[in-house]
Scaffold this active site. Structure first.
Site, PDB file in Angstrom:
ATOM      1  N   MET A 268      40.133  52.822  44.836  1.00  0.00           N
ATOM      2  CA  MET A 268      40.733  51.949  45.856  1.00  0.00           C
ATOM      3  C   MET A 268      42.225  52.269  46.038  1.00  0.00           C
ATOM      4  O   MET A 268      42.709  52.398  47.158  1.00  0.00           O
ATOM      5  CB  MET A 268      40.569  50.471  45.483  1.00  0.00           C
ATOM      6  CG  MET A 268      39.153  49.960  45.560  1.00  0.00           C
ATOM      7  SD  MET A 268      38.496  49.935  47.239  1.00  0.00           S
ATOM      8  CE  MET A 268      39.348  48.541  47.952  1.00  0.00           C
ATOM      9  N   GLY A 269      42.939  52.393  44.909  1.00  0.00           N
ATOM     10  CA  GLY A 269      44.370  52.689  44.969  1.00  0.00           C
ATOM     11  C   GLY A 269      44.619  54.032  45.639  1.00  0.00           C
ATOM     12  O   GLY A 269      45.499  54.169  46.496  1.00  0.00           O
TER      13      GLY A 269
ATOM     14  N   ALA B 106      41.889  42.583  37.264  1.00  0.00           N
ATOM     15  CA  ALA B 106      42.490  41.245  37.266  1.00  0.00           C
ATOM     16  C   ALA B 106      42.688  40.743  35.833  1.00  0.00           C
ATOM     17  O   ALA B 106      42.020  41.210  34.909  1.00  0.00           O
ATOM     18  CB  ALA B 106      41.587  40.284  38.029  1.00  0.00           C
TER      19      ALA B 106
ATOM     20  N   ASN C 275      41.441  41.663  42.769  1.00  0.00           N
ATOM     21  CA  ASN C 275      40.741  40.382  42.971  1.00  0.00           C
ATOM     22  C   ASN C 275      41.215  39.360  41.930  1.00  0.00           C
ATOM     23  O   ASN C 275      40.420  38.850  41.142  1.00  0.00           O
ATOM     24  CB  ASN C 275      39.221  40.580  42.861  1.00  0.00           C
ATOM     25  CG  ASN C 275      38.583  40.878  44.213  1.00  0.00           C
ATOM     26  OD1 ASN C 275      39.100  40.495  45.260  1.00  0.00           O
ATOM     27  ND2 ASN C 275      37.456  41.561  44.184  1.00  0.00           N
TER      28      ASN C 275
ATOM     29  N   SER D  72      39.633  43.967  51.407  1.00  0.00           N
ATOM     30  CA  SER D  72      38.183  44.051  51.534  1.00  0.00           C
ATOM     31  C   SER D  72      37.771  45.284  52.322  1.00  0.00           C
ATOM     32  O   SER D  72      38.506  45.759  53.177  1.00  0.00           O
ATOM     33  CB  SER D  72      37.633  42.814  52.226  1.00  0.00           C
ATOM     34  OG  SER D  72      36.222  42.918  52.335  1.00  0.00           O
TER      35      SER D  72
ATOM     36  N   GLY E 135      35.721  47.863  50.581  1.00  0.00           N
ATOM     37  CA  GLY E 135      35.251  48.901  49.666  1.00  0.00           C
ATOM     38  C   GLY E 135      36.039  50.193  49.817  1.00  0.00           C
ATOM     39  O   GLY E 135      37.119  50.226  50.418  1.00  0.00           O
TER      40      GLY E 135
ATOM     41  N   LYS F  19      40.695  35.557  49.997  1.00  0.00           N
ATOM     42  CA  LYS F  19      39.766  36.626  49.592  1.00  0.00           C
ATOM     43  C   LYS F  19      38.627  36.054  48.732  1.00  0.00           C
ATOM     44  O   LYS F  19      37.471  36.475  48.845  1.00  0.00           O
ATOM     45  CB  LYS F  19      40.509  37.729  48.829  1.00  0.00           C
ATOM     46  CG  LYS F  19      39.610  38.852  48.301  1.00  0.00           C
ATOM     47  CD  LYS F  19      38.869  39.545  49.441  1.00  0.00           C
ATOM     48  CE  LYS F  19      38.111  40.801  49.111  1.00  0.00           C
ATOM     49  NZ  LYS F  19      37.286  40.931  47.986  1.00  0.00           N
TER      50      LYS F  19
ATOM     51  N   HIS G 271      36.304  34.490  51.088  1.00  0.00           N
ATOM     52  CA  HIS G 271      35.617  35.605  51.770  1.00  0.00           C
ATOM     53  C   HIS G 271      34.426  36.053  50.923  1.00  0.00           C
ATOM     54  O   HIS G 271      33.315  36.228  51.414  1.00  0.00           O
ATOM     55  CB  HIS G 271      36.602  36.767  51.984  1.00  0.00           C
ATOM     56  CG  HIS G 271      35.956  38.081  52.327  1.00  0.00           C
ATOM     57  ND1 HIS G 271      35.308  38.865  51.393  1.00  0.00           N
ATOM     58  CD2 HIS G 271      35.838  38.748  53.509  1.00  0.00           C
ATOM     59  CE1 HIS G 271      34.823  39.951  51.979  1.00  0.00           C
ATOM     60  NE2 HIS G 271      35.139  39.904  53.259  1.00  0.00           N
ATOM     61  N   ASN G 272      34.669  36.232  49.632  1.00  0.00           N
ATOM     62  CA  ASN G 272      33.595  36.706  48.758  1.00  0.00           C
ATOM     63  C   ASN G 272      32.498  35.653  48.592  1.00  0.00           C
ATOM     64  O   ASN G 272      31.326  35.998  48.502  1.00  0.00           O
ATOM     65  CB  ASN G 272      34.161  37.098  47.388  1.00  0.00           C
ATOM     66  CG  ASN G 272      34.802  38.473  47.432  1.00  0.00           C
ATOM     67  OD1 ASN G 272      35.290  38.895  48.481  1.00  0.00           O
ATOM     68  ND2 ASN G 272      34.816  39.175  46.325  1.00  0.00           N
TER      69      ASN G 272
ATOM     70  N   GLU H 285      30.494  35.998  51.551  1.00  0.00           N
ATOM     71  CA  GLU H 285      29.749  37.266  51.371  1.00  0.00           C
ATOM     72  C   GLU H 285      28.487  37.012  50.521  1.00  0.00           C
ATOM     73  O   GLU H 285      27.392  37.447  50.876  1.00  0.00           O
ATOM     74  CB  GLU H 285      30.697  38.263  50.690  1.00  0.00           C
ATOM     75  CG  GLU H 285      30.101  39.579  50.230  1.00  0.00           C
ATOM     76  CD  GLU H 285      31.148  40.398  49.434  1.00  0.00           C
ATOM     77  OE1 GLU H 285      32.244  40.664  49.950  1.00  0.00           O
ATOM     78  OE2 GLU H 285      30.851  40.769  48.276  1.00  0.00           O
TER      79      GLU H 285
ATOM     80  N   LYS I  75      30.609  40.009  39.797  1.00  0.00           N
ATOM     81  CA  LYS I  75      31.891  40.157  39.081  1.00  0.00           C
ATOM     82  C   LYS I  75      32.614  38.824  38.971  1.00  0.00           C
ATOM     83  O   LYS I  75      33.636  38.734  38.329  1.00  0.00           O
ATOM     84  CB  LYS I  75      32.763  41.187  39.785  1.00  0.00           C
ATOM     85  CG  LYS I  75      32.206  42.587  39.686  1.00  0.00           C
ATOM     86  CD  LYS I  75      33.307  43.627  39.881  1.00  0.00           C
ATOM     87  CE  LYS I  75      32.721  44.980  40.224  1.00  0.00           C
ATOM     88  NZ  LYS I  75      32.324  45.060  41.657  1.00  0.00           N
TER      89      LYS I  75
ATOM     90  N   ARG J  17      21.619  34.480  41.888  1.00  0.00           N
ATOM     91  CA  ARG J  17      21.937  35.691  41.093  1.00  0.00           C
ATOM     92  C   ARG J  17      21.684  35.403  39.617  1.00  0.00           C
ATOM     93  O   ARG J  17      21.209  36.253  38.876  1.00  0.00           O
ATOM     94  CB  ARG J  17      23.395  36.115  41.307  1.00  0.00           C
ATOM     95  CG  ARG J  17      23.611  36.681  42.693  1.00  0.00           C
ATOM     96  CD  ARG J  17      24.778  37.634  42.733  1.00  0.00           C
ATOM     97  NE  ARG J  17      25.198  37.852  44.101  1.00  0.00           N
ATOM     98  CZ  ARG J  17      26.181  38.663  44.454  1.00  0.00           C
ATOM     99  NH1 ARG J  17      26.861  39.314  43.537  1.00  0.00           N
ATOM    100  NH2 ARG J  17      26.503  38.817  45.718  1.00  0.00           N
TER     101      ARG J  17
ATOM    102  N   ARG K 295      25.487   2.462  41.392  1.00  0.00           N
ATOM    103  CA  ARG K 295      26.707   2.609  40.583  1.00  0.00           C
ATOM    104  C   ARG K 295      27.281   1.249  40.232  1.00  0.00           C
ATOM    105  O   ARG K 295      27.750   1.005  39.119  1.00  0.00           O
ATOM    106  CB  ARG K 295      27.760   3.436  41.334  1.00  0.00           C
ATOM    107  CG  ARG K 295      27.396   4.902  41.503  1.00  0.00           C
ATOM    108  CD  ARG K 295      28.445   5.657  42.309  1.00  0.00           C
ATOM    109  NE  ARG K 295      29.704   5.802  41.600  1.00  0.00           N
ATOM    110  CZ  ARG K 295      30.871   5.329  42.027  1.00  0.00           C
ATOM    111  NH1 ARG K 295      30.931   4.681  43.187  1.00  0.00           N
ATOM    112  NH2 ARG K 295      31.960   5.488  41.338  1.00  0.00           N
TER     113      ARG K 295
HETATM  114  C1  6PG Z   1      35.028  43.423  49.384  1.00  0.00           C
HETATM  115  C2  6PG Z   1      34.068  43.004  48.317  1.00  0.00           C
HETATM  116  C3  6PG Z   1      34.523  43.491  46.978  1.00  0.00           C
HETATM  117  C4  6PG Z   1      33.391  43.542  45.986  1.00  0.00           C
HETATM  118  C5  6PG Z   1      32.909  42.202  45.541  1.00  0.00           C
HETATM  119  C6  6PG Z   1      31.610  42.351  44.793  1.00  0.00           C
HETATM  120  O1  6PG Z   1      35.476  42.523  50.061  1.00  0.00           O
HETATM  121  O2  6PG Z   1      35.282  44.614  49.535  1.00  0.00           O
HETATM  122  O3  6PG Z   1      33.952  41.617  48.287  1.00  0.00           O
HETATM  123  O4  6PG Z   1      35.620  42.738  46.608  1.00  0.00           O
HETATM  124  O5  6PG Z   1      32.337  44.243  46.540  1.00  0.00           O
HETATM  125  O6  6PG Z   1      33.853  41.650  44.696  1.00  0.00           O
HETATM  126  O7  6PG Z   1      31.401  41.192  44.114  1.00  0.00           O
HETATM  127  P1  6PG Z   1      30.230  41.017  43.089  1.00  0.00           P
HETATM  128  O8  6PG Z   1      30.235  42.217  42.171  1.00  0.00           O
HETATM  129  O9  6PG Z   1      30.561  39.751  42.394  1.00  0.00           O
HETATM  130  O10 6PG Z   1      28.979  40.956  43.913  1.00  0.00           O
END
Ligand code: 6PG
Length: 470
Positions: free
Chosen positions: A16-17, A79, A105, A131, A133, A185, A188-189, A192, A262, A289, A447
């Site tokens: 990525m870097g 992280a 992340n 984001s 990849g 982010k 976002h995930n 996702e 992750k 999952r 309650r």
């Molecule tokens: C992105 C993805 C990236 C990664 C996820 C995978 O935006 O490019 O979200 O950050 O693919 O973190 O997450 P998991 O391994 O938890 O599915």
């Protein structure tokens, strides 16, 4: 060349870097990277486009001395502690107003702590979600920076140059104070996770309707030309064409059903509970999952609990169009829950997250990019303070039309014993959200009955307690 002052520095030259630096170099910036692993420095230099200025060094001090001031440095390291370690190693080398960006992340609470810590040292710190990849990083990611606003102005030209573009607009913008970049982010995930889960539920439903991999490819490909157009639907269509290189048949059929993670999906659910905001689509995706990892137990349970009678869906064509609508409904609901979470978190944590900008940044480059984001963008253009996009009348029309077949799909799934956790959870969320009156008056009564927790009345204001049964 060694005396040249570089525009941008990167710490951590993993894929990525490296790709982000190469992307910057292709846009005319001179870039330098640091990695302790010399082979990564060499890989960086070797993969540079001829004519661009790219250098890799093994000595952090050397990199710092070769950067123009105020220095602009990004780190892409795992992280947690590694981020703190890098910050500590940088501090003695930096000058006032230098900018550090954490592009990993990281958890938003860590980012907030670092923003505050570095403010005291007059170093500008930003947490930025990236984001898209490897390919995204190389040719156009979506980037979600937050933190120090003045620091953003310093790096804006570079980030805008390398970002994905939608109708010429770069998919990067300043997304708020404190840990906002990493918060956005994280959500976002979470979205996702929810959309991926719903696509896999749709896959299961379509297989139940008798579709083979070739037909699944065709269906998802066709869906990608319509309202469901998105990166995730596009790659799903492609997945069904991949042949197995280690045996006959398709690769998808020999991939284990245990899904990894992750942790960012889990963080989203945890933070949503904390706020609190309801994100059942994301919660279900995280839970599925986890259940996927119970392989041995599931094998045993499958012998104890047979499939119910499988009622077959009406006609294949009809079933495909019903599942299409269910996925459209589920996808809208995934965004709605995630965006509602951002709206609430922004208020609670005083991050000033601009939701219209968030949806614009997500339109290209990122994993959850889709044409639906154009619809949300229009909704926020009308009312930037919408607590939930479901309250937008144009979107309501779309949802009202898709929910009809969603109900058919979810009922059929229940009758046939097909798990559609995220779709079902989103339908339940929707049916509660659109109810002026929920049955939670009974929860309040219970309650108060056992714990004297009191309740409010519809007709008289104030708190009440009843000695129940007396
Ligand atoms: C992105 C993805 C990236 C990664 C996820 C995978 O935006 O490019 O979200 O950050 O693919 O973190 O997450 P998991 O391994 O938890 O599915």
């Amino acid at each position: 060349m060694t005396n040249r002052l570089f525009d941008f520095g990167m710490i951590g030259l993993g894929v990525m870097g490296r790709n982000l630096l190469l992307n910057m170099a292709d846009h005319g910036f001179s870039v330098i990277g640091f990695d302790k692993d010399q082979s990564k420095n060499e890989a960086l230099e070797q993969s540079a486009t001829p004519g661009t200025t790219v250098k890799g060094v093994q000595d952090l001090e050397e990199m710092i001395s070769l950067l123009q001031t105020p220095r602009k440095i990004m780190m892409l390291v795992p992280a947690g502690k590694p981020v703190d370690d890098v910050i500590e190693s940088l501090l003695p080398l930096l000058d006032k107003n230098d900018v550090i960006i954490d592009g990993g992340n990281s958890h938003h609470t860590d980012t907030l702590r670092r923003v505050e810590y570095l403010q005291g040292k007059q170093i500008q710190f930003m947490g930025m979600g990236v984001s898209g990849g490897e390919q995204g990083a190389r040719f156009g990611p979506s980037m979600m920076p937050g933190g120090n606003a003045e620091a953003y102005e310093l790096v804006k030209p570079m980030l805008e140059a390398i970002a994905a573009k939608v109708q010429g607009v770069p998919c990067v913008d300043y997304l708020g104070k404190k840990g906002a970049g990493h918060y956005v982010k994280m959500v976002h995930n979470g979205i996702e996770y929810a959309i991926m889960q719903m696509i896999s539920e749709s896959y299961s439903l379509l297989k139940h309707g008798g579709l083979d991999n070739t037909q699944l490819h065709e269906v998802f490909k066709e869906w990608n030309d319509g309202k469901l157009q998105s990166f995730l639907v596009e790659i799903t269509a492609e997945i069904f064409t991949q042949k197995d290189d280690k045996g006959p048949g398709y690769l998808i059929d020999v991939i284990s059903d245990k899904a990894g993670s992750k942790g960012t999906g889990k963080w989203t659910s945890q933070d949503a509970m904390e706020l609190p905001v309801a994100v059942p689509a994301i919660d279900s995706a995280v839970a599925m999952r986890t259940i996927s990892s119970y392989k041995d137990e599931r094998k045993l349970a499958s012998t104890l609990y047979p499939d119910p009678y499988k009622s077959s869906p009406a006609s294949t064509q009809e079933w495909i169009s019903h599942v299409h609508d269910a996925l459209l409904f589920g996808t809208i609901l995934s965004y709605a829950q995630g965006l509602a979470m951002l709206a609430q978190a922004s208020i609670e944590m005083e991050m000033d997250i601009p939701l219209p900008k968030v949806v614009n940044v997500w339109r290209g480059g990122c994993i959850i990019r889709s044409t639906l984001l154009e619809v949300f963008s229009k909704a926020y253009a009308k009312d930037a303070a919408l607590p939930n996009i479901l309250l937008n009348p144009e979107l309501a029309e779309m949802v009202n039309s898709a929910v009809v077949n969603t109900r058919k799909v979810v009922s059929q799934a229940a009758l046939s014993g097909i798990s559609t956790s995220a779709l079902m959870a989103s339908l339940a969320y929707f049916d509660s959200y659109r109810s002026e009156k929920m049955p939670t008056n009974l929860v309040q009564a219970q309650r108060d009955f056992f714990g004297a927790h009191t309740y409010q009345r519809l007709d008289i204001s104030g708190s009440f307690h009843t000695e129940w049964g007396k």
